[in-house]
Scaffold this motif. Structure first.
Motif, mmCIF file in Angstrom:
data_model
loop_
_atom_site.group_PDB
_atom_site.id
_atom_site.type_symbol
_atom_site.label_atom_id
_atom_site.label_comp_id
_atom_site.label_asym_id
_atom_site.label_seq_id
_atom_site.Cartn_x
_atom_site.Cartn_y
_atom_site.Cartn_z
ATOM 1 N N PRO A 97 -8.536 26.773 6.151
ATOM 2 C CA PRO A 97 -8.961 27.910 7.155
ATOM 3 C C PRO A 97 -10.414 27.316 7.873
ATOM 4 C CG PRO A 97 -8.424 28.856 4.960
ATOM 5 C CD PRO A 97 -8.162 27.563 4.875
ATOM 6 N N GLN A 98 -10.850 27.530 8.690
ATOM 7 C CA GLN A 98 -12.007 27.268 9.273
ATOM 8 C C GLN A 98 -12.949 28.164 8.750
ATOM 9 O OE1 GLN A 98 -12.639 24.728 11.597
ATOM 10 N NE2 GLN A 98 -10.542 24.086 11.332
ATOM 11 N N VAL A 141 -11.779 24.568 17.846
ATOM 12 C CA VAL A 141 -10.713 25.450 17.247
ATOM 13 C C VAL A 141 -10.532 26.820 17.893
ATOM 14 C CG1 VAL A 141 -11.325 24.388 14.933
ATOM 15 C CG2 VAL A 141 -12.309 26.591 15.837
ATOM 16 N N VAL A 142 -9.232 27.264 17.559
ATOM 17 C CA VAL A 142 -8.981 28.636 18.235
ATOM 18 C C VAL A 142 -9.478 29.846 17.364
ATOM 19 C CG1 VAL A 142 -6.925 27.781 19.282
ATOM 20 C CG2 VAL A 142 -6.856 28.876 17.153
ATOM 21 N N GLY A 201 -8.513 32.935 17.500
ATOM 22 C CA GLY A 201 -7.744 34.208 17.047
ATOM 23 C C GLY A 201 -6.378 34.127 17.590
ATOM 24 N N GLN A 202 -5.485 34.859 17.411
ATOM 25 C CA GLN A 202 -4.025 34.600 17.881
ATOM 26 C C GLN A 202 -3.935 34.523 19.201
ATOM 27 O OE1 GLN A 202 -1.628 33.826 15.613
ATOM 28 N NE2 GLN A 202 -0.248 33.534 17.635
ATOM 29 N N GLU A 208 -5.970 33.148 21.413
ATOM 30 C CA GLU A 208 -6.303 32.011 21.843
ATOM 31 C C GLU A 208 -5.102 31.043 21.639
ATOM 32 O OE1 GLU A 208 -9.843 29.743 21.537
ATOM 33 O OE2 GLU A 208 -10.940 31.771 21.369
ATOM 34 N N VAL A 209 -4.550 30.883 20.460
ATOM 35 C CA VAL A 209 -3.280 30.576 20.009
ATOM 36 C C VAL A 209 -2.224 30.586 21.073
ATOM 37 C CG1 VAL A 209 -1.591 29.959 18.456
ATOM 38 C CG2 VAL A 209 -3.635 30.739 17.592
ATOM 39 N N ASP A 210 -2.045 31.908 21.214
ATOM 40 C CA ASP A 210 -0.893 32.396 22.380
ATOM 41 C C ASP A 210 -1.163 31.753 23.882
ATOM 42 O OD1 ASP A 210 -0.013 33.676 20.293
ATOM 43 O OD2 ASP A 210 -0.375 35.770 21.100
ATOM 44 N N LEU A 228 -3.017 29.103 24.351
ATOM 45 C CA LEU A 228 -2.829 27.606 24.345
ATOM 46 C C LEU A 228 -1.412 27.290 24.652
ATOM 47 C CD1 LEU A 228 -4.074 24.775 23.953
ATOM 48 C CD2 LEU A 228 -3.943 25.274 21.559
ATOM 49 N N LEU A 229 -0.475 27.905 23.550
ATOM 50 C CA LEU A 229 0.929 27.670 23.765
ATOM 51 C C LEU A 229 1.641 28.150 25.152
ATOM 52 C CD1 LEU A 229 2.123 28.862 20.225
ATOM 53 C CD2 LEU A 229 1.982 26.633 21.178
ATOM 54 N N PHE A 251 5.102 27.264 26.646
ATOM 55 C CA PHE A 251 5.712 28.444 25.512
ATOM 56 C C PHE A 251 5.766 29.674 26.151
ATOM 57 C CE2 PHE A 251 5.835 25.046 22.754
ATOM 58 C CZ PHE A 251 6.443 25.320 21.491
ATOM 59 N N ALA A 278 -3.562 28.564 8.491
ATOM 60 C CA ALA A 278 -4.686 28.787 8.750
ATOM 61 C C ALA A 278 -5.241 27.819 9.706
ATOM 62 C CB ALA A 278 -5.457 28.777 7.258
ATOM 63 N N ALA A 284 -6.368 25.984 12.559
ATOM 64 C CA ALA A 284 -6.632 26.564 13.888
ATOM 65 C C ALA A 284 -7.090 25.515 14.903
ATOM 66 C CB ALA A 284 -7.480 27.783 13.501
ATOM 67 N N LYS A 285 -7.341 24.296 14.761
ATOM 68 C CA LYS A 285 -7.641 23.214 15.495
ATOM 69 C C LYS A 285 -6.554 23.076 16.738
ATOM 70 C CE LYS A 285 -8.512 19.744 12.791
ATOM 71 N NZ LYS A 285 -9.122 18.474 12.314
ATOM 72 N N LYS A 286 -7.197 23.114 17.999
ATOM 73 C CA LYS A 286 -6.191 22.924 19.023
ATOM 74 C C LYS A 286 -5.261 21.842 19.100
ATOM 75 C CE LYS A 286 -9.158 25.886 22.298
ATOM 76 N NZ LYS A 286 -9.753 25.917 23.637
ATOM 77 N N VAL A 304 -1.805 31.945 13.331
ATOM 78 C CA VAL A 304 -3.012 31.843 12.647
ATOM 79 C C VAL A 304 -3.394 32.805 11.679
ATOM 80 C CG1 VAL A 304 -3.983 29.968 14.077
ATOM 81 C CG2 VAL A 304 -4.400 32.219 14.476
ATOM 82 N N ARG A 329 14.079 34.447 23.169
ATOM 83 C CA ARG A 329 14.258 33.240 23.777
ATOM 84 C C ARG A 329 15.561 32.658 23.502
ATOM 85 N NH1 ARG A 329 8.715 31.490 23.482
ATOM 86 N NH2 ARG A 329 7.651 31.966 25.317
#
Lengths: 248, 127
Positions: free
Chosen positions: A222-223, A232-233, A235-236, A238-240, A242-243, A248, B83, B85-87, B103, B121
């Motif tokens: 974990p960060q 780093v992102v 939260g979720q 930002e993950v979404d 990015l994907l 995606f 966990a 979380a790096k891009k 995450v 999907r």
């Protein structure tokens, strides 16, 4: 210190002479002998001091200043402190999340118990035909309310228990952070052992700490707020994002 | 629907297992790292894989790559719950063919959404 008999024989010889000169009243000769004894003493001291100096010099020459140690003290130990502070925060948060639910849920279950006990007494009277029609109408309404209220409470208690379950994720997150700190402590220990076990290599100047090369995709747990070194992102969402930018 | 949950922390496996049960998925099995999970995937037919990244032994990203490289498993839907979380890690997982990435810490709702999305999907591509 010199302990062999030879050194002390010299002392004994000069001491006997000193006594005899003093007894004979030859004080200037006595002074010379005292000077001689002092020199004898000093030369032994200097010999020992010389030996110690040489040992110290050899030790220093043999001592290799490990670059890794400065890296550990300059960045990794302060990082480890941050990590452990973050562990305290995470465990505190999880404990409070859990306690909040418990504090909210306990009175609910107590109320549930009270109202059920109360209704049961009335219901028993009804089954024993010890209730007037008027009173039964009231009871029937109460039972109806109680059933809706129970269902609503069950939903809330279910929500609370789910919250308690999710709060337990701290064990995974803090476990990963603590594992990293354990690895660091192991590293410090190894380096200290290396320091103590003086090697035969020449002294080297302290070089600027070279950051340990890390593969970009290496897992690191974990960060920890304030310790993010690369993008780093947070939260979720930002993950979404990015994907989705990746199709995606 | 048979689901394999891979995480080195048993507490997290229990959380995911309970969340999946809430979502109606009762048939789950567990493994504590990629090295244990891979033979399970190869010997029993699973319909879905939920995996952590950072594990001793075989890491989740390597498990994902191994799954994609195995012709019998290559189309298995994989959801990473990690966990990390790096891009560039997320990009790495996407390039390796992950179907979803969550995450930690995450919510029950997030898990629900991602799983639904993955199956939507798959149905869309099959239909």
């Amino acid at each position: 210190m010199e302990t062999d008999g030879q050194g002390y024989e010299d002392y004994a010889h000069q001491a006997r002479e000193l006594i005899s000169e003093i007894e004979s009243g030859n004080f200037s000769e006595a002074d010379n002998l005292i000077d001689g004894l002092t020199k004898l003493r000093e030369s032994a001291l200097f010999q020992d001091l010389g030996k110690l100096t040489r040992e110290l010099h050899d030790t220093l020459s043999n001592f290799q200043v490990d670059v890794r140690i400065s890296e550990l003290t300059e960045s990794e130990i302060p990082d480890a402190k941050e990590r452990l502070n973050h562990v305290i925060e995470l465990t505190e948060k999880a404990a409070n999340r859990t306690l909040n639910v418990v504090e909210e849920t306990l009175p609910r279950t107590e109320q549930l118990d009270q109202r059920a006990t109360q209704l049961k007494a009335q219901w028993d009277r009804f089954t024993h035909r010890d209730m007037k029609v008027e009173e039964f109408r009231g009871l029937s309404k109460e039972i109806d309310e109680f059933l809706s209220w129970t269902s609503e409470n069950a939903t809330r208690i279910h929500g609370g228990l789910s919250e308690v379950m999710m709060a337990q994720d701290f064990q995974d997150l803090t476990g990963q952070i603590i594992r990293r700190v354990i690895t660091l402590v192991q590293d410090v220990e190894d380096n200290l052992v290396g320091l103590i076990r003086v090697t035969g290599q020449a002294i080297k100047p302290v070089e600027a700490p070279t950051p340990t090369a890390q593969k970009s995709v290496e897992a690191e747990g974990p960060q920890v707020p304030g310790l993010e070194k690369v993008e780093v992102v947070t939260g979720q969402d930002e993950v979404d994002d990015l994907l989705s930018s990746l199709g995606f | 629907m048979k689901i394999l949950i891979v995480d080195d922390f048993s507490t997290m496996r229990r959380i995911i297992k309970n969340l999946l049960r809430e979502l109606g998925f009762n048939n789950t099995q567990e493994a504590d790292d990629g090295a244990t999970a891979l033979p399970m995937l190869q010997s029993i037919e699973f319909d879905f894989l939920v995996t952590d990244w950072n594990m001793p032994g075989m890491q989740g990203i390597d498990l994902l790559k191994a799954v994609r490289a195995d012709e019998n498993l290559s189309s298995l839907p994989v959801l990473m719950v990690t966990a990390e979380a790096k891009k560039d890690q997320i990009v790495e997982a996407a390039q390796a063919g992950v179907n979803g990435y969550i995450v930690k810490p995450f919510t029950a709702q997030t898990l629900n959404e991602k799983i639904e999305k993955i199956f939507e999907r798959i149905e869309a591509s099959n239909g």
